[in-house]
Write a protein that holds these residues in place. Sequence first.
Motif, short mmCIF file in Angstrom:
data_model
loop_
_atom_site.label_atom_id
_atom_site.label_comp_id
_atom_site.label_asym_id
_atom_site.label_seq_id
_atom_site.Cartn_x
_atom_site.Cartn_y
_atom_site.Cartn_z
N THR A 131 0.97 -1.56 -0.06
CA THR A 131 -0.17 0.15 -0.19
C THR A 131 0.52 1.43 0.04
OG1 THR A 131 -1.35 1.51 1.17
CG2 THR A 131 0.36 -0.15 2.62
N GLY A 247 -4.66 -2.67 1.51
CA GLY A 247 -6.22 -2.27 1.89
C GLY A 247 -7.00 -2.81 0.94
N THR A 248 -8.28 -3.29 0.63
CA THR A 248 -9.23 -3.23 -0.07
C THR A 248 -8.48 -3.10 -1.00
OG1 THR A 248 -10.50 -4.49 1.26
CG2 THR A 248 -11.34 -3.84 -0.60
N SER A 250 -6.42 -2.08 -3.50
CA SER A 250 -4.81 -1.94 -3.62
C SER A 250 -3.97 -1.96 -5.23
CB SER A 250 -4.12 -2.55 -2.18
OG SER A 250 -2.68 -2.35 -2.10
N PRO A 276 -6.77 -1.92 8.66
CA PRO A 276 -7.36 -1.94 7.47
C PRO A 276 -6.55 -2.32 6.16
CG PRO A 276 -8.20 0.34 8.76
CD PRO A 276 -7.03 -0.49 9.80
N LYS A 277 -5.40 -1.77 6.97
CA LYS A 277 -4.03 -2.46 6.30
C LYS A 277 -4.41 -3.87 5.54
CE LYS A 277 -3.71 2.23 5.34
NZ LYS A 277 -4.16 2.85 4.77
#
Length: 482
Positions: A131, A247-248, A250, A276-277
Motif C-alpha cells: 500500500t 487494503g481493499t 490496493s 485496514p491495511k
Amino acid sequence: MSEGGANKMDDGSTLLREILIGLHETEGVGWTRIRNFMACRHKEEALSWREGDWMAIGFRRREAEAAVRRLRPEAMEASRRRLASRGIRVVTRLDPDYPSSLEVVNEPPWVLYALGDWSLAARASIAVVGTRTATAYGRKVAEDLAAALVSAGFVIVSGMARGIDTAAHIGAMRAAGEAGGGTIAVLGTPVDHPYPAENRGLYRQIVKTGLVLSEVPPGAATDKWSFLWRNRIIAGLSHATVVVEAGTGSGALNTADWALKYSRGVFAVPGPITSPKSVGVLGLTRKDGVRLLIDAGDLIGEYAYCLADNVSPAQVADVPDPHAQDDPEVPEPGAAGPVFGESGAAAATRRDGTRVGTASPEAAGPKAAKPETARPATARPKVAHAEAAQSGVARPEAAMPATVPGASRRNASRSAAVEAGGRHEGSPEERRILRLLENAPCTIDELAEKSGIPVGRLHAVLTGLQIAGRIAQRPGLRYEIV
C-alpha cells in the motif's frame, strides 16, 4: 537503441525494430494493435504503407493516420535524437538482451525504456509491493525484507510508489551499499518523469545505483490504468511477488494477480486483523497459490537456485579466489530466524551453521577469517578477495568475534571505520537536518522551514539519510533519528 544486441541484427531486423518503436510511440496505438502488426507478412515494408494498409489489419482511421505520420523518416530520427540526448536506453522484444523472464508471460511489453544498469534486468529478482499509505510496521517489514533478499543476492523490484514500495527500494539500496545493483523501479510514468514528485531523490539514487524501467514512451500522457498495466511488468520480471500491506482495492493486489496468472510465487506478509491495511493481504491468502511469509529465510531458501544465473564482471574475472569452494553456500529453506523486526538485514543461515551478516566462528581465532557475505560463494567479487589477500588486510567485519550482539557489532564496525580513516559524516545539509531532529521528530514542512532547504532538494537529502540508516519516516510524514 539496445546497446547489447543491435549490432547482431541484420538490416531487415534493425528496420523492423525501428518500426516497432515508432508504432509503440504512436498515440492511440496499444499493445493489441502492435500484436496484429507483428503477425503480418511483409511488415518490414510498413514505412511505405498508407492509411488503408493499416486499416486492413485492424487499425482505426485515426490510428492509421497517426501511424503514417509517426513512421516518416524525420519523425523517427527526431525520436532517436531525443532519446539519445536524455541517455535513455531502448530495448525491444526483438533484441537479444530483452529480459527472458518477460518473454514467457502473456502481454509482454513490446518496448522498454531504461535508465541505469540494464544488467540488473537479467538478475534473479523478487518483487516487494504494498500500500501507498503504509503503517510503521509495514515500512519496517518491507525495508528489512528487501535488505535480507539483497544481502542474499537477489534484486528487489517495486514500483517506486509511496509507502511500501519506497521502503523496499530504500532497504535494497542500503543492503547493496556503494556497490549498487540492489533494486529495479518499474514506473507507470515515462522513465524520465518520476512519480510521485516527493520521490525524486529516491529516483535519482536508483538511476545512479540501480535500474529504472518504464513501458511508457517519454512525453506520453498517463492515467491510473498505466499503473495497473505496468504491474504485469513488476510481476513478470520477478520470480516471486511479496505483498507486505494492502487494503481493499490496493494496486499491490493487482500485481499479485498478475504473478498468479504467470504462475509465479506469491507471498503475503500477515498483519493485525484489526488493521485496514491488512484486509487485502488477508483476503489474498484465500487464493490458491498464495502463501504466508513470516521468515525471509524461507523465501531465500526456496529461490536460492535462481542465484546461479546471476553473473557479474567480478565473477568472471581471471583472478583466483582464495576462499572459493566447490559447493556454493546457499541458505537452507527454513534455516533462518525471523527477519521482521530485526535491525539486521540478513536472516539466513549457512550450511556450516553461521548466520548471514555475522562473523564466522573462525573470526575469533588468531587469523582473520574470510569476510561474511550472504551471497553464494560463486558470487563473491574475486578481484576484491584477491586484493585483500595480497595486502594482508582483513575487513573489519571479519575480525569481529561471533558473539558480539547486532547493535554492538554495528558500533564496532563504525569504530573500525573511524580508525581506518574517519567516518563520513554527510553533507552540510545532512548534518543540518540531523541537528534539527536531535530534539524531536519533525515533518518535512517543519524541516523545510527550519533548515531553509528548498523542498525539492530536501526530499533528496531525506532520502539519502534514510538509505544511510540515519533517519526513519514515521506516520504523518514525520522523520526521526534512528
